[in-house]
Design a protein around this motif. Structure first.
Motif, PDB file in Angstrom:
ATOM      1  N   ASP A  43       0.863  -1.187   0.000  1.00 52.94           N
ATOM      2  CA  ASP A  43       0.000   0.000   0.000  1.00 52.94           C
ATOM      3  C   ASP A  43       0.894   1.229   0.000  1.00 52.94           C
ATOM      4  OD1 ASP A  43      -2.474  -1.386   0.107  1.00 52.94           O
ATOM      5  OD2 ASP A  43      -2.128  -1.792   2.224  1.00 52.94           O
ATOM      6  N   MET A  44       0.926   1.918  -1.115  1.00 55.18           N
ATOM      7  CA  MET A  44       1.784   3.096  -1.271  1.00 55.18           C
ATOM      8  C   MET A  44       0.908   4.268  -1.698  1.00 55.18           C
ATOM      9  SD  MET A  44       5.072   2.289  -0.730  1.00 55.18           S
ATOM     10  CE  MET A  44       6.061   3.352  -1.735  1.00 55.18           C
ATOM     11  N   PRO A  45       0.615   5.178  -0.768  1.00 55.32           N
ATOM     12  CA  PRO A  45      -0.259   6.301  -1.128  1.00 55.32           C
ATOM     13  C   PRO A  45       0.403   7.297  -2.080  1.00 55.32           C
ATOM     14  CG  PRO A  45       0.561   6.541   1.124  1.00 55.32           C
ATOM     15  CD  PRO A  45       0.988   5.179   0.650  1.00 55.32           C
ATOM     16  N   VAL A  46       1.740   7.379  -2.041  1.00 56.81           N
ATOM     17  CA  VAL A  46       2.415   8.345  -2.921  1.00 56.81           C
ATOM     18  C   VAL A  46       2.313   7.886  -4.371  1.00 56.81           C
ATOM     19  CG1 VAL A  46       3.991   9.146  -1.133  1.00 56.81           C
ATOM     20  CG2 VAL A  46       4.621   7.178  -2.535  1.00 56.81           C
ATOM     21  N   LYS A  47       2.301   8.858  -5.282  1.00 49.18           N
ATOM     22  CA  LYS A  47       2.107   8.542  -6.705  1.00 49.18           C
ATOM     23  C   LYS A  47       3.348   8.843  -7.555  1.00 49.18           C
ATOM     24  CE  LYS A  47      -2.222   7.462  -6.051  1.00 49.18           C
ATOM     25  NZ  LYS A  47      -2.695   6.061  -6.180  1.00 49.18           N
ATOM     26  N   ARG A  48       4.090   9.884  -7.195  1.00 45.61           N
ATOM     27  CA  ARG A  48       5.239  10.272  -8.014  1.00 45.61           C
ATOM     28  C   ARG A  48       6.310   9.180  -7.966  1.00 45.61           C
ATOM     29  NH1 ARG A  48       7.993  14.057  -6.006  1.00 45.61           N
ATOM     30  NH2 ARG A  48       8.969  14.789  -7.951  1.00 45.61           N
ATOM     31  N   VAL A  54       8.016   7.267  -4.779  1.00 41.87           N
ATOM     32  CA  VAL A  54       7.847   5.820  -4.597  1.00 41.87           C
ATOM     33  C   VAL A  54       9.197   5.155  -4.376  1.00 41.87           C
ATOM     34  CG1 VAL A  54       7.169   3.691  -5.771  1.00 41.87           C
ATOM     35  CG2 VAL A  54       5.669   5.675  -5.859  1.00 41.87           C
ATOM     36  N   ARG A  55      10.200   5.528  -5.178  1.00 40.15           N
ATOM     37  CA  ARG A  55      11.531   4.932  -5.019  1.00 40.15           C
ATOM     38  C   ARG A  55      12.138   5.259  -3.656  1.00 40.15           C
ATOM     39  NH1 ARG A  55      12.022   6.636 -10.470  1.00 40.15           N
ATOM     40  NH2 ARG A  55      13.128   8.529  -9.788  1.00 40.15           N
ATOM     41  N   ALA A  56      11.896   6.486  -3.202  1.00 40.51           N
ATOM     42  CA  ALA A  56      12.455   6.878  -1.906  1.00 40.51           C
ATOM     43  C   ALA A  56      11.753   6.177  -0.748  1.00 40.51           C
ATOM     44  CB  ALA A  56      12.347   8.395  -1.748  1.00 40.51           C
ATOM     45  N   ALA A  57      10.426   5.941  -0.844  1.00 37.59           N
ATOM     46  CA  ALA A  57       9.667   5.362   0.260  1.00 37.59           C
ATOM     47  C   ALA A  57       9.656   3.839   0.255  1.00 37.59           C
ATOM     48  CB  ALA A  57       8.225   5.877   0.209  1.00 37.59           C
ATOM     49  N   LEU A  58      10.027   3.213  -0.877  1.00 38.87           N
ATOM     50  CA  LEU A  58       9.920   1.762  -0.996  1.00 38.87           C
ATOM     51  C   LEU A  58      10.730   1.013   0.063  1.00 38.87           C
ATOM     52  CD1 LEU A  58       8.846  -0.675  -2.523  1.00 38.87           C
ATOM     53  CD2 LEU A  58      10.779  -0.470  -4.108  1.00 38.87           C
ATOM     54  N   PRO A  59      11.994   1.336   0.337  1.00 38.81           N
ATOM     55  CA  PRO A  59      12.731   0.573   1.361  1.00 38.81           C
ATOM     56  C   PRO A  59      12.060   0.621   2.737  1.00 38.81           C
ATOM     57  CG  PRO A  59      14.238   1.885   0.032  1.00 38.81           C
ATOM     58  CD  PRO A  59      12.852   2.330  -0.321  1.00 38.81           C
ATOM     59  N   PHE A  60      11.459   1.755   3.084  1.00 38.76           N
ATOM     60  CA  PHE A  60      10.806   1.872   4.388  1.00 38.76           C
ATOM     61  C   PHE A  60       9.509   1.064   4.430  1.00 38.76           C
ATOM     62  CE2 PHE A  60      13.256   5.726   3.591  1.00 38.76           C
ATOM     63  CZ  PHE A  60      14.094   5.734   4.697  1.00 38.76           C
ATOM     64  N   ALA A  61       8.816   0.980   3.284  1.00 41.27           N
ATOM     65  CA  ALA A  61       7.591   0.182   3.232  1.00 41.27           C
ATOM     66  C   ALA A  61       7.892  -1.306   3.329  1.00 41.27           C
ATOM     67  CB  ALA A  61       6.834   0.482   1.937  1.00 41.27           C
ATOM     68  N   LEU A  62       9.101  -1.717   2.910  1.00 39.58           N
ATOM     69  CA  LEU A  62       9.480  -3.133   2.954  1.00 39.58           C
ATOM     70  C   LEU A  62      10.181  -3.519   4.258  1.00 39.58           C
ATOM     71  CD1 LEU A  62      10.861  -3.430  -0.679  1.00 39.58           C
ATOM     72  CD2 LEU A  62       8.870  -4.647   0.200  1.00 39.58           C
ATOM     73  N   GLU A  63      10.481  -2.544   5.087  1.00 37.99           N
ATOM     74  CA  GLU A  63      11.305  -2.798   6.269  1.00 37.99           C
ATOM     75  C   GLU A  63      10.725  -3.871   7.176  1.00 37.99           C
ATOM     76  OE1 GLU A  63      13.768  -0.082   9.514  1.00 37.99           O
ATOM     77  OE2 GLU A  63      12.080   0.780   8.371  1.00 37.99           O
ATOM     78  N   ASP A  64       9.399  -3.905   7.316  1.00 34.74           N
ATOM     79  CA  ASP A  64       8.770  -4.884   8.213  1.00 34.74           C
ATOM     80  C   ASP A  64       8.547  -6.240   7.548  1.00 34.74           C
ATOM     81  OD1 ASP A  64       8.674  -2.960  10.176  1.00 34.74           O
ATOM     82  OD2 ASP A  64       6.654  -2.269   9.618  1.00 34.74           O
ATOM     83  N   PRO A  66      10.630  -0.880  -7.525  1.00 32.31           N
ATOM     84  CA  PRO A  66       9.177  -0.685  -7.615  1.00 32.31           C
ATOM     85  C   PRO A  66       8.656  -1.107  -8.973  1.00 32.31           C
ATOM     86  CG  PRO A  66      10.312   1.407  -7.883  1.00 32.31           C
ATOM     87  CD  PRO A  66      11.372   0.381  -7.581  1.00 32.31           C
ATOM     88  N   GLY A  67       7.422  -1.609  -8.986  1.00 38.02           N
ATOM     89  CA  GLY A  67       6.806  -2.050 -10.231  1.00 38.02           C
ATOM     90  C   GLY A  67       5.517  -1.299 -10.512  1.00 38.02           C
ATOM     91  N   PRO A  68       4.646  -1.842 -11.328  1.00 37.08           N
ATOM     92  CA  PRO A  68       3.391  -1.164 -11.663  1.00 37.08           C
ATOM     93  C   PRO A  68       2.354  -1.336 -10.552  1.00 37.08           C
ATOM     94  CG  PRO A  68       3.535  -3.261 -12.796  1.00 37.08           C
ATOM     95  CD  PRO A  68       4.829  -3.110 -12.067  1.00 37.08           C
ATOM     96  N   ARG A  69       1.315  -0.541 -10.598  1.00 35.95           N
ATOM     97  CA  ARG A  69       0.183  -0.710  -9.684  1.00 35.95           C
ATOM     98  C   ARG A  69      -0.774  -1.732 -10.280  1.00 35.95           C
ATOM     99  NH1 ARG A  69      -0.051   2.571  -5.389  1.00 35.95           N
ATOM    100  NH2 ARG A  69       1.337   4.396  -5.401  1.00 35.95           N
ATOM    101  N   ARG A  70      -1.233  -2.620  -9.432  1.00 34.99           N
ATOM    102  CA  ARG A  70      -2.141  -3.669  -9.867  1.00 34.99           C
ATOM    103  C   ARG A  70      -3.591  -3.174  -9.813  1.00 34.99           C
ATOM    104  NH1 ARG A  70       1.512  -6.329 -12.664  1.00 34.99           N
ATOM    105  NH2 ARG A  70       3.064  -7.435 -11.388  1.00 34.99           N
ATOM    106  N   SER A  71      -4.494  -4.049 -10.220  1.00 30.16           N
ATOM    107  CA  SER A  71      -5.900  -3.649 -10.290  1.00 30.16           C
ATOM    108  C   SER A  71      -6.486  -3.296  -8.928  1.00 30.16           C
ATOM    109  CB  SER A  71      -6.720  -4.781 -10.926  1.00 30.16           C
ATOM    110  OG  SER A  71      -6.562  -5.978 -10.179  1.00 30.16           O
ATOM    111  N   ASP A  72      -5.920  -3.809  -7.842  1.00 27.02           N
ATOM    112  CA  ASP A  72      -6.428  -3.478  -6.510  1.00 27.02           C
ATOM    113  C   ASP A  72      -5.835  -2.193  -5.954  1.00 27.02           C
ATOM    114  OD1 ASP A  72      -3.871  -4.293  -6.098  1.00 27.02           O
ATOM    115  OD2 ASP A  72      -4.324  -5.907  -4.696  1.00 27.02           O
TER     116      ASP A  72
END
Length: 412
Positions: free
Chosen positions: A66-71, A75-85, A98-104
């Protein structure tokens, strides 16, 4: 295009022992041929082909976040922190893509160890082979998902142990060893809502999946089959999503500039070769003409001034002509030569080897019996009031003494 599947385990880079599965694709006809060969053999056979690689499922982890940021930069800057847990390793040792956004609405992401990325890139760099893209193998099945629950099928990909392919619309595709499939499914199904606890299987029975005692799961058999040919169509995209060659491993997807310029470079090479050949022929012709002219000048000089040493033939001829011209008898080389020879005639053993005469001076190379005779000759020349002599050099040898004298008019 050539597609290679990298080995599941890191191996020593042996030029011949390191074998990879490969597929040769044509955009219109799909897979033309496939096999198992070393990278060195493939480089020799498909040197002109575009090259992309598949990262084995055991080496890459796929996530949906779940990544609320769009730019893209955010996304590249926030991705490591989103994966930390979700990862157990130090983030500094991982390469996150980072990859594409899925249908969900969630973001797909891939994580791989940096050591593996360095090892994979070294395999191709050591062979000077340009790798366009490196895609996680499970991603090729991202578009083949069921409308509900999980879809379980045998993996069509070669591997050390049999694997199963599991796809769903909530998570990224997964390749799991068949021996671990029952345990993995039990854990996965327990995290799904009750209405999503549906398993569609092809090539596996309820007993194979360990679901014979689970009454909360709806199990159905489907005839759906998965093929390598259809999955590899994903690699034909100009910019395949979740390409691991990003950040420090980035490489351009465009053809190298020299490939587009190859016809121009070939034409320039041909033109350069023609110009070099023409230049060589002209240089050879001019060299021969120069040698011919030098030989002609030497022949003319020897016939015109047989007793003179050729130094600067044009200047020497001009000086002789000016010395013999009418009205210049007082300063002519003839008179200077006459006066000097009159003194030389008094020395019996003196012989002239060669001389050079100008209107103002005379250079004579002599052969004498001894230094005593040389000194007597110099004294005789010095006794003449109108002559001035200078010893240029003297050498003694088995035949006597060789001396070089310069005789000129004494300045009044």
């Amino acid at each position: 295009m050539l597609i290679v599947l990298l080995p599941e385990e890191l191996q020593e880079d042996d030029q011949e022992a390191l074998l990879v599965n490969w597929w040769h694709l044509e955009r219109e006809s799909g897979v033309r041929e496939h096999g198992l060969d070393s990278l060195q053999t493939l480089k020799s056979r498909f040197a002109g082909q575009r090259l992309r690689a598949l990262a084995p499922a055991t080496s890459v982890s796929l996530y949906r976040l779940d990544m609320p940021v769009k730019r893209a930069a955010s996304v590249r800057a926030a991705l490591p922190f989103a994966l930390e847990d979700q990862v157990s390793q130090d983030l500094e040792l991982l390469h996150c893509v980072p990859g594409p956004r899925r249908s969900d609405g969630r973001l797909a992401a891939a994580v791989v160890e940096t050591d593996r990325m360095d090892h994979w890139q070294a395999l191709f760099e050591s062979r000077q082979w340009r790798l366009e893209a490196l895609v996680p193998l499970p991603v090729l099945h991202g578009g083949d998902t069921p409308e509900q629950g999980l879809l379980v099928r045998p993996s069509p990909w070669p591997s050390a142990a049999p694997q199963a392919l599991i796809t769903s619309r909530f998570e990224e595709p997964v390749l799991i060893e068949v021996g671990l499939l029952g345990l993995w499914l039990a854990r996965r199904l327990s995290s799904l809502p009750e209405d999503e606890r549906v398993v569609q299987a092809s090539g596996f029975s309820k007993v194979d999946l360990g679901l014979e005692q689970n009454q909360d799961v709806i199990f159905t058999e489907v005839p759906a089959q998965v093929t390598v040919d259809k999955a590899l169509e994903y690699c034909l995209q100009p910019n395949p999503p979740l390409n691991l060659l990003t950040g420090p491993y980035a490489t351009t997807m465009a053809a190298p500039p020299w490939r587009k310029m190859r016809p121009v470079m070939v034409a320039a090479g041909v033109l350069l070769a023609v110009l070099l050949a023409q230049f060589s022929l002209e240089w050879l012709t001019l060299s021969r003409e120069r040698d011919r002219l030098v030989a002609g000048i030497e022949a003319v000089f020897e016939s015109s001034l047989p007793n003179s040493r050729m130094v600067q033939p044009v200047t020497q001829f001009r000086q002789v002509l000016e010395g013999n011209a009418p009205g210049s008898s007082a300063n002519s080389s003839g008179e200077l030569l006459h006066d000097a020879l009159a003194v030389l005639a008094q020395t019996d053993s003196a012989s002239i080897i060669q001389f050079r005469a100008t209107p103002g001076e005379l250079e004579i190379e002599l052969q004498l019996a001894s230094f005593a005779e040389l000194e007597a000759l110099r004294a005789g020349l010095a006794s003449q009031p109108e002559l001035q002599e200078t010893l240029q050099g003297a050498d003694s040898g088995s035949e006597g003494v060789t001396a070089r004298l310069k005789v000129s008019r004494r300045k009044s």
